[in-house]
Design a protein around this motif. Structure first.
Motif, short mmCIF file in Angstrom:
data_model
loop_
_atom_site.label_atom_id
_atom_site.label_comp_id
_atom_site.label_asym_id
_atom_site.label_seq_id
_atom_site.Cartn_x
_atom_site.Cartn_y
_atom_site.Cartn_z
N ALA A 273 9.40 -125.72 -97.89
CA ALA A 273 10.40 -124.88 -97.21
C ALA A 273 9.96 -124.56 -95.79
O ALA A 273 10.79 -124.53 -94.87
CB ALA A 273 10.63 -123.59 -98.00
N LEU A 274 8.69 -124.32 -95.58
CA LEU A 274 8.19 -124.07 -94.23
C LEU A 274 8.21 -125.35 -93.38
O LEU A 274 8.53 -125.31 -92.19
CB LEU A 274 6.76 -123.50 -94.28
N LEU A 275 7.90 -126.47 -94.01
CA LEU A 275 7.90 -127.74 -93.27
C LEU A 275 9.30 -128.14 -92.81
O LEU A 275 9.46 -128.85 -91.81
CB LEU A 275 7.32 -128.85 -94.14
N ALA A 276 10.31 -127.65 -93.50
CA ALA A 276 11.69 -128.02 -93.17
C ALA A 276 12.15 -127.44 -91.84
O ALA A 276 13.12 -127.93 -91.24
CB ALA A 276 12.63 -127.57 -94.29
N ASP A 277 11.50 -126.37 -91.35
CA ASP A 277 11.89 -125.77 -90.08
C ASP A 277 10.66 -125.07 -89.50
O ASP A 277 10.12 -124.14 -90.09
CB ASP A 277 13.02 -124.76 -90.30
N LYS A 278 10.23 -125.52 -88.34
CA LYS A 278 9.01 -124.99 -87.73
C LYS A 278 9.13 -123.53 -87.33
O LYS A 278 8.12 -122.88 -87.02
CB LYS A 278 8.62 -125.83 -86.51
N ASN A 279 10.35 -122.97 -87.31
CA ASN A 279 10.53 -121.57 -86.92
C ASN A 279 10.39 -120.61 -88.10
O ASN A 279 10.27 -119.41 -87.90
CB ASN A 279 11.91 -121.38 -86.28
N ARG A 280 10.45 -121.15 -89.30
CA ARG A 280 10.31 -120.28 -90.48
C ARG A 280 8.88 -119.76 -90.58
O ARG A 280 7.92 -120.46 -90.22
CB ARG A 280 10.66 -121.07 -91.74
N ARG A 281 8.77 -118.57 -91.10
CA ARG A 281 7.45 -117.94 -91.25
C ARG A 281 7.33 -117.30 -92.63
O ARG A 281 8.34 -116.98 -93.27
CB ARG A 281 7.21 -116.88 -90.16
N TYR B 192 11.77 -120.16 -105.76
CA TYR B 192 12.51 -121.28 -105.16
C TYR B 192 12.76 -120.88 -103.71
O TYR B 192 13.80 -120.34 -103.37
CB TYR B 192 13.81 -121.53 -105.93
N ALA B 193 11.77 -121.13 -102.88
CA ALA B 193 11.75 -120.54 -101.54
C ALA B 193 12.96 -120.91 -100.70
O ALA B 193 13.41 -120.11 -99.87
CB ALA B 193 10.46 -120.97 -100.82
N THR B 194 13.50 -122.11 -100.91
CA THR B 194 14.63 -122.56 -100.09
C THR B 194 15.83 -121.63 -100.23
O THR B 194 16.61 -121.47 -99.29
CB THR B 194 15.01 -124.00 -100.47
N THR B 195 16.01 -121.01 -101.41
CA THR B 195 17.16 -120.12 -101.58
C THR B 195 17.10 -118.95 -100.60
O THR B 195 18.14 -118.44 -100.18
CB THR B 195 17.22 -119.57 -103.02
N TRP B 196 15.90 -118.50 -100.28
CA TRP B 196 15.74 -117.43 -99.29
C TRP B 196 15.92 -117.96 -97.87
O TRP B 196 16.68 -117.40 -97.09
CB TRP B 196 14.34 -116.81 -99.41
N PHE B 197 15.18 -119.01 -97.55
CA PHE B 197 15.18 -119.49 -96.16
C PHE B 197 16.55 -120.00 -95.73
O PHE B 197 16.95 -119.84 -94.57
CB PHE B 197 14.11 -120.57 -95.98
N ARG B 198 17.29 -120.62 -96.66
CA ARG B 198 18.62 -121.09 -96.31
C ARG B 198 19.50 -119.94 -95.82
O ARG B 198 20.21 -120.05 -94.82
CB ARG B 198 19.27 -121.77 -97.52
N GLN B 199 19.43 -118.80 -96.51
CA GLN B 199 20.26 -117.66 -96.13
C GLN B 199 19.74 -116.98 -94.86
O GLN B 199 20.52 -116.54 -94.02
CB GLN B 199 20.31 -116.64 -97.29
N MET B 200 18.42 -116.90 -94.73
CA MET B 200 17.88 -116.30 -93.50
C MET B 200 18.17 -117.17 -92.28
O MET B 200 18.44 -116.65 -91.19
CB MET B 200 16.38 -116.03 -93.66
#
Length: 1026
Positions: free
Chosen positions: A83-91, A298-306
């Motif tokens: 999930a972090l690798l999918a977007d370098k801006n995610r933290r 399932y981290a993507t469920t969070w990052f997708r919404q953020m």
């Protein structure tokens, strides 16, 4: 047909091109940074992972035992990385190293390198960095330092980074020691937490004072202050923004071709929640904690919404949303150049609403608390012996015990707020760690007595045994028949840095014994019959421990005086004799009767206690040396636990609350004195070394009070249990020590065994307290001790484990010793605090055996005893036993040893709290000043330690001062420290006393009051011989 690599690449390229032609793929703009002049909403993705609670630490890691609780940390970390690798801006921030290290060990080198890149770029940040998020009430500062060091050094070794943020988001109240010692002194720039009193929160919200500069130390003042931020509601996201699967918050539905498109609605919700929080927060920066317990499975469920929220909120433009971390948030707050309110003392006790004081856990599971404390002191000694003998690459180490103790500091471990099977798991881990350390200690001592430690030693001929169940008078090595020429060798090790004189007590089966000191001289000894109450516990508990009853039962405690050098041992030989050892112990039985009005005086030394003959009660305390005379009573009572059947309305949210007592909550429903059943009977045992008063309080409380000839305090051993609950009423048992002192509602309790903090009954310094629980609301955690005073004297009580306590009445101190409850307090553990022990087919409530110590001193003189004897309680003398045939021990063994120069010992105000050989051959040393500034007229001063005399057999070639957790050089840490502005602090700041640099030749360490200094030392391979 097989697809060749060329054809596969061509196929992928063709499909990719075709997909792009038809795709409506949305690229969200998530790279926003802080925008000056706009409200910045820092989204901080996190997960809170309890290192044991409703499941064990391993069950939480792998996700097993799903019926007890959800949660699988392995899934969280596995899903987080892609999930972090999918977007370098995610933290993302991660805390608990006990879990992370389990996961790290299982990863391939490829994955480990990816994670190192994520850490290096700041996408993944380690916060807090200890093995667990330790508790702040029931923990000793040494344990807090050790578990933090364990995590911090791993992070530094693997990733080359040092955590800079404290993240104590779930402990139930917050200590001053956490702020200045485990905050500022480890190099943290800020500290974030949630649980403070609901009345305090309400006032801080109105005044925009949720964020403060916390100055937790009187001694260090502004030099150890830290920026502290209290979350306004909890460490969860604002309502409506929890995106874990099945948690029900509306997602951002931004596909206009689908039903339920809601982008503007969600943006409006976001802006509204942000403005609401901004109205109670200073500066234009607020933090949203985007996560909760065991979330991000399932981290993507969070990052997708953020991703979507950041994109659309920033398009809207009313506020600025960004991926952030507490570090980024702290830097933004610092850059705002704001002046912050000053906070002193601590945040205890904690209540989350009316009648809901989280003060029960100060005592919950007292057996586990005692076990942790005992092994903490043992771990300190074992590391010293590991250093003296050299750390083994293949043999036993202290590492397993270190890991077990670290996990046990968790805020649902030592607190006693976990389920029973989890408490059992903590105890099992501690026991496994102890067994390995026990083997190391036995080997090290054997090498040292055989004089082989200087040249290296792995297989000594001497075999030592130890007695971890000595507290219940079970010690097989000492229970041997000495009538046929065998001798019992007792090696007594002292882990303190000063010479120690104490009375040793060991169980023996025969009274015909003598004791010889290291020089071979026969010394004074004393026999005391073992009480039936103690033998009952011994029989029941050894059956539980061993699966069988012991074949023999000892008849006596053999007591003798031992004198042991600093960081060293002395050897005593117990032999058979024709007549009983100093059997002049006079045993006097007193059975009180109304006609018996005489006063019974007890005590072979300066301290005398008087008991009334007609009631059997303690009445007076007298010290011949300093002419102290005082009325003194001691009694037992219990609070009946509230069962929560009568509701009240919560002032925080207006809901109806049913609040019983439980593992967390102390809510008494009346107090009941425990009176003796029938005639009061007590036995006085008199001897030359000590007197004992045995007192049967009732069928489930037994007490032994000891007065030693050469000590000026009373030692009270209590046996409490099984607490009866046949009436279905929970009971919380307390002891009270009562004087006539005019203490004016004021008393003092320690902060994690370190600083003492002034308490005033029914008062808080930060707000006008509305008193709704006059007992529970005045309870405080005690790790070292509690004292009160008037204009003439001070009464001090020290404890052997964490407990809750208070002064509910002027001149009186109260300790809660044990709790057994029939209800659960609805705080999440889902289990009542009803500890039972089952042996074969017999189950009974847990019985507790423990000690506390009391003393009355002239005003201003009590600190010497509290500090020096407090160290002796934490680090008891370590005993090792060996059998010997004949009298040739002294010819082939060292009778005594000191790791220090024979002419040297540490100053009275300094303790060595860490001496540990590290894997790379370096040595970790910590020295602690024991006194606060102004605490004692003689000892609250600068002190010096001469390292050349501490290590006379070794040559120091390099010494580096480190941060408290030993993960960065102290000088580098100080360069990076943020200095925060405080409201009203324009006046000149007072100079803070600190020890100076260590001269590389003189090697003298200075320590100012309350200072702890940490060093990494490199020794020459060659030893120095004088």
């Amino acid at each position: 047909m097989a697809i060749t690599p060329f054809r596969l690449c061509s196929l992928v390229l063709f499909l990719s091109c075709a997909f792009v032609a038809e795709s409506k793929f949305m690229v969200y703009k998530t790279g926003q940074s802080v925008v000056p002049g706009k409200l910045n909403v820092h989204l901080v993705p996190h997960t809170h992972n309890d290192v044991g609670w409703r499941k064990t630490v391993d069950q939480y890691y792998v996700g097993s035992n799903y019926t007890a609780d959800e949660g699988c940390v392995e899934n969280i970390l596995d899903s987080l990385i892609p999930a972090l690798l999918a977007d370098k801006n995610r933290r993302f921030i991660y805390v608990e190293q006990a879990f992370f290290q389990r996961w790290w060990r299982d990863q391939s080198e490829i994955v480990q390198n990816i994670v190192k890149q994520l850490v290096s770029s700041g996408q993944l940040e380690f916060i807090n960095g200890g093995m667990c998020m330790h508790d702040e009430a029931a923990t000793n500062y040494i344990d807090m330092i050790d578990q933090t060091t364990l995590g911090h050094r791993f992070i530094k070794e693997e990733f080359g980074v040092t955590p800079r943020i404290g993240w104590q988001i779930d402990p139930f109240g917050h200590s001053a020691v956490q702020a200045y010692l485990l905050g500022a002194e480890v190099g943290f720039d800020s500290l974030f937490f949630w649980r403070i009193d609901y009345q305090d929160v309400a006032k801080r919200k109105k005044e925009k004072n949720l964020e403060v500069v916390w100055q937790g130390s009187k001694s260090f003042g502004s030099s150890a202050q830290i920026f502290a931020s209290v979350f306004p509601e909890s460490y969860a996201p604002p309502t409506g923004f929890n995106f874990e699967i099945n948690y029900g918050s509306p997602i951002v539905q931004d596909d206009i071709n689908l039903f339920d498109y809601n982008v503007q609605e969600r943006v409006n919700d976001f802006v509204s929640a942000a403005i609401s929080q901004a109205n109670i927060t200073r500066t234009n920066h607020i933090m949203w904690t985007m996560g909760m317990d065991f979330m991000y499975q399932y981290a993507t469920t969070w990052f997708r919404q953020m991703d979507k929220l950041i994109h659309y909120v920033n398009q809207d433009g009313r506020v600025n949303a960004l991926y952030s971390t507490p570090s980024i948030y702290t830097d933004a707050k610092y850059a705002a150049n704001e002046s912050w309110p000053l906070k002193t003392d601590d945040f205890f006790p904690y209540a989350n609403t009316l009648n809901t004081y989280w003060t029960g856990y100060f005592t919950s599971r007292p057996a586990l608390k005692g076990y942790i404390r005992m092994l903490s002191g043992y771990y300190l000694a074992a590391r010293q012996l590991e250093f003296f003998n050299g750390r083994s690459k293949t043999g036993p180490k202290t590492d397993t015990l270190a890991d077990a103790l670290a996990v046990a500091q968790h805020h649902d471990a030592v607190t006693g707020t976990e389920q029973q099977h989890v408490a059992d798991d903590y105890a099992k881990r501690l026991s496994i760690g102890y067994k390995e350390a026990e083997e190391l200690v036995a080997t090290s001592l054997a090498c040292m007595v055989e004089s082989a430690s200087k040249t290296g030693c792995r297989n000594p001929a001497t075999k030592f045994q130890q007695c971890p169940l000595m507290n219940i008078s079970y010690c097989p090595p000492s229970e041997i028949d000495l009538s046929r020429g065998k001798n019992l060798v007792v090696v007594v090790y002292n882990s303190l840095g000063w010479k120690r004189d104490d009375v040793i007590r060991i169980p023996v089966i025969n009274g015909n014994v003598t004791v010889k000191d290291p020089s071979g001289k026969e010394i004074e000894s004393q026999l005391l019959p073992i009480a039936n109450a103690s033998l009952g516990i011994r029989s029941f508990s050894t059956m539980a421990y061993l699966g069988k009853s012991p074949s023999v039962a000892p008849k006596y405690w053999l007591a003798f005086s031992a004198s042991v050098p600093p960081l060293g041992f002395s050897t005593y030989i117990v032999s058979g004799a024709k007549s009983s050892a100093s059997a002049s112990v006079r045993q006097t039985f007193y059975r009180s009767e109304r006609s018996q009005n005489k006063t019974i005086e007890v005590g072979p030394g300066n301290l005398k206690l008087n008991y009334s003959g007609n009631e059997g009660k303690l009445t007076n305390y007298a010290n011949i040396r300093n002419s102290i005379k005082a009325f003194l009573e001691q009694s037992y009572s219990f609070y009946s636990a509230n069962d929560g059947t009568e509701p009240f309305i919560s002032p925080t949210d207006g809901t109806e609350v049913f609040q019983p007592s439980g593992a967390y909550i102390f809510r008494p429903n009346g107090t009941h004195p425990i009176k003796s059943e029938g005639q009061v009977s007590f036995t006085v045992l008199r001897g030359s070394l000590l007197d004992e008063v045995h007192h049967r309080i009732n069928s489930w409380i037994y007490q032994i009070t000891r007065l030693y000839r050469d000590k000026e305090h009373a030692e009270v051993e209590f046996i409490v249990g099984s607490i009866p609950i046949d009436d279905m009423i929970g009971k919380e048992v307390v002891t009270r020590i009562t004087t006539t002192m005019k203490s004016n509602k004021t008393f003092y309790t320690d902060s994690n065994g370190r600083d003492f903090i002034k308490r005033i009954r029914d008062y808080r310094s930060d707000w006008d307290l509305e008193v709704n629980q006059p007992v529970a609301g005045n309870y405080y955690p005690i790790n070292l001790g509690i004292y009160t005073k008037d204009n003439r004297t001070e009464l001090s009580v020290l404890v052997d484990r964490p407990v809750g306590g208070s002064s509910i009445v002027d001149g009186q101190l109260e300790l809660m010793l044990h709790r057994r409850l029939v209800t659960e307090d609805d705080k999440g553990v889902r289990e009542g605090l009803n500890e039972t022990v089952c042996v074969v087919d017999k189950c009974e409530g847990l019985t507790i055996q423990g000690k506390y110590y009391l003393r009355i001193d002239p005003l201003g003189e009590g600190a010497k005893w509290r500090r020096s004897y407090g160290q002796e309680i934490y680090s008891p003398l370590l005993l090792a036993f060996s059998e010997q045939d004949g009298d040739n021990w002294a010819n082939s063994h060292l009778p005594s040893f000191s790791g220090m120069d024979p002419s040297y010992m540490l100053p009275d105000n300094i303790a060595m709290i860490t001496l540990q050989e590290l894997d790379e051959g370096k040595v970790l040393l910590r020295l602690a000043h024991l006194y606060e500034i102004g605490e004692d007229k003689d000892l609250s001063v600068m002190a010096s330690v001469e390292l050349k005399k501490v290590f006379p057999e070794k040559k120091i070639i390099k010494i580096t001062e480190m941060s408290l957790s030993a993960n960065q050089e102290k000088a580098e840490m100080e360069k990076k420290r943020l200095v925060w502005k405080v409201e009203g602090s324009a006046e000149k700041k007072s100079r803070v006393l600190r020890g100076g640099p260590v001269h590389p030749e003189k090697l003298v360490v200075e320590l100012a009051p309350m200072e702890i200094r940490t060093f990494i030392i490199n020794f020459s391979r060659k030893q120095v011989h004088h």
